[in-house]
Design a protein around this motif. Structure first.
Motif, PDB file in Angstrom:
ATOM      1  N   GLY A 121      61.038   1.820  21.791  1.00 35.77           N
ATOM      2  CA  GLY A 121      60.910   0.962  20.628  1.00 35.77           C
ATOM      3  C   GLY A 121      62.219   0.302  20.250  1.00 35.77           C
ATOM      4  N   ILE A 168      57.052   2.207  18.581  1.00 34.19           N
ATOM      5  CA  ILE A 168      56.723   1.012  19.354  1.00 34.19           C
ATOM      6  C   ILE A 168      55.825   0.088  18.534  1.00 34.19           C
ATOM      7  N   VAL A 201      53.488  -4.637  23.368  1.00 41.67           N
ATOM      8  CA  VAL A 201      53.286  -3.589  22.365  1.00 41.67           C
ATOM      9  C   VAL A 201      51.800  -3.348  22.130  1.00 41.67           C
TER      10      VAL A 201
END
Length: 256
Positions: free
Chosen positions: A85, A246, A113
């Motif tokens: 992330g 994330i 993502v």
């Protein structure tokens, strides 16, 4: 055999362990006080209590080694997700901080993502990657590689950051399909059974104390081993590593 047990769904994994040790406890009681071989087994009366303590000490040491291995894998899984992330945020921030138009990169990051959070997180419960996430990752790298920037150093920095995302994903997928060595689990399970046998040997004088001792010991062992087994797969519920580090990119990079 151990790998097959660890790969079972969580309810089946727990029930299999409970069934195994409950069955062995009942068999020990039947063997110790049954009408057929009970009198012969009871001829071994006189085994002192400290004998059981020595077996349990060895069992406890092995459980400690196994638990350390499992906890370390869970810690690494959480750290890997945070790193993935962070690298995605860095990609977005690098473009934004230089005052450049990075809409294509932002769109590629967002697509990656979404693929990871919506598709790959579920497939990782079985230790598998997602084809959608793989495609989105390739598209992200392709978008960055084909973008034209004024500075060659800046282009290399973006590519290096994108490669770090790729490496973090590869480690995350490796951890999702990794288990402790079968030999470690086999040693722990065998020592748990040996401790159960030694406890039965210490209580051959009367059936009720043996039942009580086996019940307390078996329940304790099941709690500990099930807790460790639940943490074996860091991306399986109910204690799965969260995708929040994330998924936070979806708030940072709004849909266009």
């Amino acid at each position: 055999m151990v790998d097959a047990w660890l790969s079972l769904p969580l309810p089946a994994l727990i029930l299999a362990l409970i069934g195994c040790f409950a069955t062995s406890a009942l068999l020990l009681i039947g063997v110790s006080f049954g009408p057929v071989i009970g009198p012969r087994v009871q001829s071994f009366r006189g085994v002192v209590g400290p004998f059981f303590g020595a077996i349990v000490l060895i069992f406890g040491i092995l459980v400690g080694f196994l638990a350390t291995d499992v906890w370390d894998r869970s810690r690494r899984a959480a750290a890997t997700v945070r790193a993935e992330g962070a690298h995605l945020v860095s990609l977005h921030d690098l473009v934004a901080a230089n005052g450049l138009s990075g809409d294509e990169i932002d769109d590629a990051i967002r697509a990656y993502v979404i693929a990871v959070v919506n598709n790959e997180w579920r497939s990782m419960e079985d230790g598998n990657a997602s084809a959608e996430a793989e495609s989105a990752q390739d598209q992200l790298l392709k978008t960055i590689a084909q973008s034209e920037w004024r500075s060659g150093e800046f282009s290399r920095l973006l590519l290096d950051t994108a490669m770090k995302v790729r490496e973090a994903r590869a480690e995350r997928l490796a951890l999702s399909s990794d288990y402790s060595e079968s030999a470690k689990w086999m040693c722990v399970l065998l020592m748990a059974l040996m401790a159960q046998i030694s406890l039965a040997a210490v209580h051959l004088d009367a059936i009720r104390p043996q039942i009580a001792a086996l019940f307390i010991y078996t329940t304790s062992v099941l709690i500990v081993l099930n807790l460790i087994a639940i943490h074996e797969a860091p991306f399986q519920p109910p204690l799965a590593v969260s995708s929040a580090p994330i998924a936070a990119l979806l708030d940072i990079i709004p849909a266009r």
